[in-house]
Design an enzyme around this catalytic site. Structure first.
Site, short mmCIF file in Angstrom:
data_model
loop_
_atom_site.label_atom_id
_atom_site.label_comp_id
_atom_site.label_asym_id
_atom_site.label_seq_id
_atom_site.Cartn_x
_atom_site.Cartn_y
_atom_site.Cartn_z
N HIS A 198 -14.71 102.29 5.99
CA HIS A 198 -15.12 101.15 6.81
C HIS A 198 -13.97 100.58 7.64
O HIS A 198 -14.05 99.44 8.09
CB HIS A 198 -15.72 100.06 5.91
N GLU A 219 -1.83 96.96 -7.02
CA GLU A 219 -0.54 96.77 -7.69
C GLU A 219 0.48 97.82 -7.20
O GLU A 219 1.65 97.50 -6.99
CB GLU A 219 -0.74 96.85 -9.22
N LYS A 233 4.02 96.84 -5.50
CA LYS A 233 5.31 97.31 -6.03
C LYS A 233 6.13 97.96 -4.93
O LYS A 233 7.31 97.68 -4.76
CB LYS A 233 5.12 98.34 -7.15
N CYS A 262 15.78 79.44 -8.04
CA CYS A 262 17.13 78.95 -8.30
C CYS A 262 17.35 78.95 -9.82
O CYS A 262 16.43 78.70 -10.58
CB CYS A 262 17.42 77.54 -7.80
N ARG A 293 16.60 84.78 -10.38
CA ARG A 293 15.84 83.62 -9.90
C ARG A 293 16.16 83.26 -8.46
O ARG A 293 15.50 82.40 -7.86
CB ARG A 293 16.12 82.41 -10.79
N LYS A 316 12.20 85.75 -8.97
CA LYS A 316 11.35 86.08 -10.11
C LYS A 316 10.38 84.95 -10.42
O LYS A 316 9.23 85.18 -10.76
CB LYS A 316 12.25 86.36 -11.32
N GLU A 325 7.36 95.43 -2.14
CA GLU A 325 8.36 94.42 -2.51
C GLU A 325 9.74 95.01 -2.79
O GLU A 325 10.73 94.34 -2.57
CB GLU A 325 7.87 93.53 -3.65
N TRP A 333 18.02 80.13 -4.37
CA TRP A 333 16.97 80.73 -3.56
C TRP A 333 16.62 79.67 -2.53
O TRP A 333 16.07 78.62 -2.87
CB TRP A 333 15.76 81.07 -4.42
N ASN A 383 17.28 72.73 -9.35
CA ASN A 383 16.24 73.74 -9.09
C ASN A 383 14.93 73.00 -8.86
O ASN A 383 14.51 72.23 -9.72
CB ASN A 383 16.11 74.66 -10.31
N GLY A 384 14.34 73.21 -7.69
CA GLY A 384 13.07 72.54 -7.39
C GLY A 384 13.11 71.97 -5.99
O GLY A 384 13.91 72.39 -5.15
C1 F6R Z 1 5.42 91.27 -8.35
C2 F6R Z 1 5.85 90.00 -8.87
C3 F6R Z 1 5.22 88.76 -8.34
C4 F6R Z 1 4.72 87.92 -9.53
C5 F6R Z 1 4.16 86.58 -9.05
C6 F6R Z 1 3.60 85.78 -10.20
O1 F6R Z 1 6.15 92.31 -8.91
O2 F6R Z 1 6.67 89.95 -9.73
O3 F6R Z 1 4.18 89.04 -7.46
O4 F6R Z 1 3.76 88.67 -10.21
O5 F6R Z 1 5.16 85.85 -8.40
O6 F6R Z 1 4.58 85.48 -11.14
P1 F6R Z 1 4.20 84.95 -12.58
O7 F6R Z 1 3.45 86.03 -13.26
O8 F6R Z 1 5.49 84.61 -13.24
O9 F6R Z 1 3.32 83.75 -12.38
#
Ligand code: F6R
Length: 603
Positions: free
Chosen positions: A499, A476, A480, A2, A27, A598, A483, A76, A102-103
């Site tokens: 395996h 990774e 990517k 949020c 957010r 984010k 998501e 969110w 937010n929270g």
């Molecule tokens: C993937 C992504 C998330 C963040 C994760 C941790 O692209 O953005 O998996 O990496 O939520 O976020 P931070 O690094 O802000 O703790």
């Protein structure tokens, strides 16, 4: 999660709020809303919309709202589905207090019951609505005193903005757990969840700490502690340009941020020494063990960091998901270092795991991107990436910058502990300096990678394989892709494929293989042949000049030659571009993928 924003000042509030909300949309984007105090009659006007900020903007298009004091929110959803009722701002029963939050209010059920018994009727399913009614219930004729009383009743993590028609010349904010900054302007002041939201209007900020209340008027800002006592706060000046929060000609923030990596990396390398000190090196050098804890992409950076720290500095490292680490019975001593990595510095899982470890006596180090973030203030030592704000929800430039800090830390620790000598240190350091231009080279293959991406848009599943230091990059790559494109993907250590996952391979499965020419190349070539023999579609990422691999690959993407230990910086770039193009071909919203946010400030 949020985003919240608040404005008080000389301008009309609505454009400032909408502008800020656009920048905070990463957010959360389930719904959005604003509340503004109209100058005539001091009535609070509220407008909300399910969906994105642009939908709210359209709704406001032909409405005239003149007020100069207001709050806004992009949501969110946690408690209650995305709907107009559940969208913020929430208003008290008498219509005199509007709240954005937010929270999570952990004791909201208890508070709700208490307020319902007093006759308050709840219209939403959110935890936030209790705050609005609490303001009405506890209002003493002074909104600041009331905020102190409200804060004492709330449990959980929250950043709250409140306006009231009773005191229309004030904007009050409370911070506990969730991030909140105050922007300082001339004849105007702001609150926001992060700095880029109001960067267009000011470069001077106060970063609020937990348990603080900010009282803003048009001309002044006062910060109080939870008991209402005034506090002195430092003003943080940032010299970021507002363009960091804009797309600058790119189609998406994610695309811009992928292309910004050479710059972000150079800045991070240049800034590294300013946060390194002897005390930190001593702490790490004497550590019986380093636990790197993180989530998502930051966790993958941690996995690569383990290779470097163990190789160059010979200190044992374990890497754990923060959400798992927090609740397991680990062995911590006063020599253990818990090293949290987080782009945002606000991720609840990472923050609370680190805070718990600190309470249990471990030393804590944080690696963050966001200046002034909670993690950076709560740890014994903080290292920074200098990537600039990352707006796309998928982490890209902050990942490679995190790698740079971990690599430099490992080298410096290795030198400090006499594991590597000065000459080797210099060589390895010089090699890193060549990485930004090597990334530039890979970015030139963007069109080619786009063509490759198009071939695989109908894939239902994807497999990513890597060995050794490139194995975390396979993870990774898979993260990517899933998501942002919603295609199921798995990352695997290539040697582990036989395996189990090998059973998945058929002519419909694309398999991206990280196969730079390093000491594992022959082994990974065998793995490629195993995939090929089962008709899987191999996409190889290999060192330029390696023609041999084309025989076994459907598609080959070349990266420049670098030291073996540096390949993770390069192998990840084609995977970022591949995911980006697949997702955009599929028409997905790459900057704001469904269900994600984010900054994840809930556990
Ligand atoms: C993937 C992504 C998330 C963040 C994760 C941790 O692209 O953005 O998996 O990496 O939520 O976020 P931070 O690094 O802000 O703790």
């Amino acid at each position: 999660m949020c985003g919240i924003i608040g404005y008080i000042g000389k301008r009309k509030a609505v454009p400032v709020l909408l502008n800020g909300l656009h920048r905070l949309e990463y957010r959360g984007y389930d719904s959005a809303g604003i509340a503004v105090i109209e100058p005539v009659g001091n009535k609070i006007v509220i407008e909300k919309q399910v969906g994105k900020i642009k939908d709210l903007q359209e709704k406001l298009w032909d409405k005239r709202i003149d007020g100069h004091v207001g709050i806004g929110h992009s949501r969110w959803a946690t408690h209650g589905e995305p709907s107009i009722e559940n969208a913020h701002p929430h208003i008290s029963q008498n219509g005199k207090f509007a709240i954005v939050h937010n929270g999570i209010i952990e004791n909201y059920l208890e508070l709700k019951k208490e307020l319902e018994e007093k006759g308050y009727k709840f219209v939403s399913k959110t935890d936030t609505e209790v705050i609005a009614h609490l303001f009405e219930e506890l209002y003493s004729g002074n909104i600041v005193e009331t905020a102190v009383e409200v804060a004492k009743r709330l449990k959980g993590a929250y950043a709250v903005g409140v306006i009231s028609s009773e005191e229309p010349d004030k904007l009050v904010a409370i911070k506990q757990g969730s991030p909140l900054i105050v922007g300082l302007g001339k004849d105007e002041n702001f609150i926001a969840s992060d700095i880029p939201a109001v960067l267009e209007y000011t470069k001077d900020f106060i970063v609020l700490d937990d348990g603080e209340i900010a009282v803003l008027t048009k001309d002044e800002v006062h910060v109080l502690d939870i008991n209402g006592k005034p506090k002195e706060k430092k003003v943080l000046h940032v010299d970021w340009d507002v363009s960091v929060a804009e797309k600058a000609g790119y189609k998406h923030f994610m695309q811009k941020e992928i292309f910004e990596q050479p710059r972000a990396l150079s800045d991070t390398i240049a800034g590294f020494n300013s946060n390194l000190n002897e005390e930190l090196l001593n702490t790490l050098s004497n550590a019986d063990r380093i636990y790197i804890i993180a989530c998502g992409t930051s966790y993958h950076a941690g996995l690569v960091g383990k290779f470097w720290i163990e190789k160059f500095a010979k200190v044992p490292v374990e890497v754990d998901y923060a959400s798992e680490f927090r609740y397991r019975d680990k062995v911590l001593t006063d020599k253990t270092v818990v090293f949290g990595i987080s782009q945002s510095g606000e991720t609840a899982d990472t923050r609370f795991a680190l805070l718990d470890a600190k309470k249990e006596g471990a030393k804590t180090v944080a690696l963050v991107n966001v200046v002034g973030s909670s993690l950076s203030r709560e740890s014994d030592h903080t290292l920074f990436t200098y990537s600039g704000p990352e707006i796309g929800v998928a982490a890209t430039k902050t990942f490679t910058s995190q790698l740079a800090v971990l690599y430099l830390l490992a080298l410096n620790l290795g030198k400090f502990r006499n594991i590597i000598d000065n000459r080797l240190f210099e060589n390895l350091y010089e090699s890193l300096l060549k990485v930004p231009s090597a990334i530039e080279e890979i970015l030139k293959s963007d069109e080619k990678i786009k063509d490759i991406a198009y071939k695989y848009i109908n894939a239902k599943d994807f497999l990513f394989l890597g060995r050794n230091i490139n194995y975390p990059i396979a993870l990774e790559g898979a993260l990517k892709l899933k998501e942002i494109s919603y295609i199921h993907a798995e990352g695997y250590p290539a040697g582990e494929m036989k395996h189990g996952p090998i059973a998945l391979i058929d002519e419909n499965l694309p398999v991206a293989v990280l196969a730079p020419i390093d000491k594992f190349y022959e082994k990974i070539l065998s793995n490629i042949q195993e995939v090929k023999a089962r008709k899987g579609k191999v996409i190889s990422i290999t060192t330029e000049g390696n023609k041999e691999i084309e025989k076994f690959s459907e598609d080959t993407i070349y990266i420049p030659k670098v030291e073996d230990v540096l390949y993770p910086f390069l192998t990840v770039i084609p995977l970022q571009l591949l995911s980006y193009h697949i997702a955009t071909f599929l028409g997905k919203d790459v900057d704001q993928p469904r269900n994600l946010a984010k900054t994840v400030t809930v556990e």
